[in-house]
Scaffold this motif. Structure first.
Motif, PDB file in Angstrom:
ATOM      1  N   HIS A  79       0.822  -1.209   0.000  1.00 26.23           N
ATOM      2  CA  HIS A  79       0.000   0.000   0.000  1.00 26.23           C
ATOM      3  C   HIS A  79       0.858   1.262   0.000  1.00 26.23           C
ATOM      4  CE1 HIS A  79       0.893   0.911   4.223  1.00 26.23           C
ATOM      5  NE2 HIS A  79       0.690  -0.384   4.496  1.00 26.23           N
ATOM      6  N   GLY A  80       0.209   2.409  -0.161  1.00 24.98           N
ATOM      7  CA  GLY A  80       0.902   3.681  -0.137  1.00 24.98           C
ATOM      8  C   GLY A  80       0.773   4.367   1.206  1.00 24.98           C
ATOM      9  N   SER A 109       4.037   4.061   7.599  1.00 24.61           N
ATOM     10  CA  SER A 109       4.304   4.891   6.428  1.00 24.61           C
ATOM     11  C   SER A 109       4.858   6.270   6.746  1.00 24.61           C
ATOM     12  CB  SER A 109       3.040   5.024   5.568  1.00 24.61           C
ATOM     13  OG  SER A 109       1.974   5.584   6.305  1.00 24.61           O
ATOM     14  N   HIS A 141       1.049   0.318  -4.853  1.00 24.62           N
ATOM     15  CA  HIS A 141       0.255   1.514  -5.135  1.00 24.62           C
ATOM     16  C   HIS A 141       0.933   2.734  -4.539  1.00 24.62           C
ATOM     17  CE1 HIS A 141      -3.198   4.351  -4.083  1.00 24.62           C
ATOM     18  NE2 HIS A 141      -3.139   4.358  -5.394  1.00 24.62           N
ATOM     19  N   SER A 142       0.986   3.826  -5.292  1.00 27.59           N
ATOM     20  CA  SER A 142       1.552   5.093  -4.834  1.00 27.59           C
ATOM     21  C   SER A 142       2.992   4.883  -4.364  1.00 27.59           C
ATOM     22  CB  SER A 142       0.658   5.685  -3.752  1.00 27.59           C
ATOM     23  OG  SER A 142       0.995   7.032  -3.503  1.00 27.59           O
ATOM     24  N   ILE A 143       3.352   5.266  -3.124  1.00 28.43           N
ATOM     25  CA  ILE A 143       4.734   5.068  -2.708  1.00 28.43           C
ATOM     26  C   ILE A 143       5.054   3.591  -2.532  1.00 28.43           C
ATOM     27  CG2 ILE A 143       4.818   7.317  -1.574  1.00 28.43           C
ATOM     28  CD1 ILE A 143       5.040   5.697   1.098  1.00 28.43           C
ATOM     29  N   GLY A 144       4.022   2.746  -2.498  1.00 31.94           N
ATOM     30  CA  GLY A 144       4.271   1.308  -2.488  1.00 31.94           C
ATOM     31  C   GLY A 144       5.023   0.889  -3.740  1.00 31.94           C
ATOM     32  N   THR A 168       3.171  -1.461 -10.818  1.00 27.63           N
ATOM     33  CA  THR A 168       3.005  -0.269  -9.992  1.00 27.63           C
ATOM     34  C   THR A 168       1.829   0.564 -10.494  1.00 27.63           C
ATOM     35  OG1 THR A 168       4.543   1.076 -11.326  1.00 27.63           O
ATOM     36  CG2 THR A 168       5.467  -0.198  -9.486  1.00 27.63           C
ATOM     37  N   ALA A 171       2.390   5.678  -9.066  1.00 25.31           N
ATOM     38  CA  ALA A 171       3.601   5.921  -8.278  1.00 25.31           C
ATOM     39  C   ALA A 171       4.202   7.290  -8.613  1.00 25.31           C
ATOM     40  CB  ALA A 171       4.633   4.830  -8.531  1.00 25.31           C
ATOM     41  N   THR A 244      -1.317  12.980  -7.293  1.00 27.49           N
ATOM     42  CA  THR A 244       0.003  12.963  -7.922  1.00 27.49           C
ATOM     43  C   THR A 244      -0.088  13.450  -9.366  1.00 27.49           C
ATOM     44  OG1 THR A 244       0.604  11.053  -6.559  1.00 27.49           O
ATOM     45  CG2 THR A 244       1.994  11.508  -8.465  1.00 27.49           C
ATOM     46  N   HIS A 268      -6.460   8.875  -8.014  1.00 24.09           N
ATOM     47  CA  HIS A 268      -5.363   8.177  -7.349  1.00 24.09           C
ATOM     48  C   HIS A 268      -5.844   6.936  -6.591  1.00 24.09           C
ATOM     49  CE1 HIS A 268      -1.199   8.277  -5.876  1.00 24.09           C
ATOM     50  NE2 HIS A 268      -1.651   7.952  -4.669  1.00 24.09           N
TER      51      HIS A 268
END
Length: 297
Positions: A79-80, A109, A141-144, A168, A171, A244, A268
């Protein structure tokens, strides 16, 4: 300034947690169990704002969605910021779990992304030792997605486990400018903000070595890069997905190294509940199955 912190709050709204276990942080949970109190808002906030406490209480780790079955391909979901296992409910429900083993990774996180990556590598090593898993697919997902790429680049951190597929979604490869502003003006700054700020050392390390050479993904790893581009009614400025920018998601080097690039007219968070994404995930996993069949022949 209020708009800035709204964006940062969106980025940091959903970290999930899990209790300590006697199985090295690896536990069996069910889809229904994703609503367990362990994933409460209080634990989410703890992971963001008090990552040290989160770690001391051993809430993180890799968790099976179903009891492990030998021979199934492991698909690990990451996850993010402010994300949780529940974010992946739709994708997991549409995964062929007769052939694929769904797992999720929980982490604080608010921690630095490099630290999170080290913890993930350790947990993958534990996964290998306890369940003899030699290969897995990463879905971030995202920063994941950033954490997943970092892991793939550090092959020596998981020498016994191959990663043939990296998928991804949304991201921020090029960073999040508002994070940099938050670092300057917020009375409280969390470490992960520093890593996702545009131009950060962490983001640079995902694509460039210390000597300035480009860092390539291993030829054995296929990267499916998915991006989202639907703005919210209150969005302004650069094209983006309400969190993002598209420019950040389509950072040039990330595109160049991707095996496939897919865009989705969703926000997002909506990308996690999209049928087209399910199809791409299925396509990627089928291609992996095809590769394995050819190798066996």
């Amino acid at each position: 300034m209020r708009g800035l912190f709204l964006v940062l709050t969106t980025m940091v709204a959903g970290c999930s947690v899990a209790p300590a276990t006697d199985d090295g942080g690896i536990e069996h949970v069910t889809i229904t169990g994703l609503e367990d109190v362990r994933f409460s808002s209080a634990h989410i906030r703890q992971g963001v704002w008090s990552p040290g406490e989160f770690e001391r209480e051993a809430r993180g780790g890799i968790f099976f969605v179903d009891p492990p079955v030998a021979g199934r391909t492991v698909v690990l979901f990451i996850h993010g910021i402010n994300g949780s296992p529940r974010d992946f409910r739709f994708l997991i429900e549409h995964l062929d779990r007769s052939r694929f083993q769904a797992c999720v990774f929980f982490y604080a996180s608010g921690s630095s992304l490099a630290q999170i990556g080290r913890e993930l590598a350790e947990d993958i090593g534990e996964l290998h030792r306890r369940h003899d898993i030699e290969s897995l697919v990463l879905v971030g997902h995202s920063i994941g997605g950033l954490i997943a790429r970092d892991l793939v680049l550090h092959r020596s951190s998981h020498p016994d486990v191959d990663i043939p597929l990296l998928i991804t979604m949304s991201a921020p490869w090029g960073g999040v400018p508002s994070a940099g502003v938050g670092i300057r003006f917020s009375p409280v700054v969390i470490d992960s903000w520093r890593d996702i700020a545009s131009g950060s050392g962490y983001l640079s390390s995902l694509f460039v070595d210390a000597d300035g050479s480009t860092r390539d993904l291993p030829v054995s790893t296929r990267h499916y890069l998915l991006f989202s581009y639907r703005k919210s009614w209150s969005s302004f400025g650069l094209s983006g997905d309400a969190v993002t920018s598209v420019a950040s998601q389509l950072f040039r080097t990330a595109q160049q190294q991707a095996y496939r690039v897919y865009g989705f007219d969703v926000s997002h968070s909506e990308i996690l509940r999209n049928g087209g994404v399910v199809n791409v995930l299925d396509e990627a996993l089928r291609s992996l199955s095809s590769q394995n069949t050819k190798a066996a022949l």
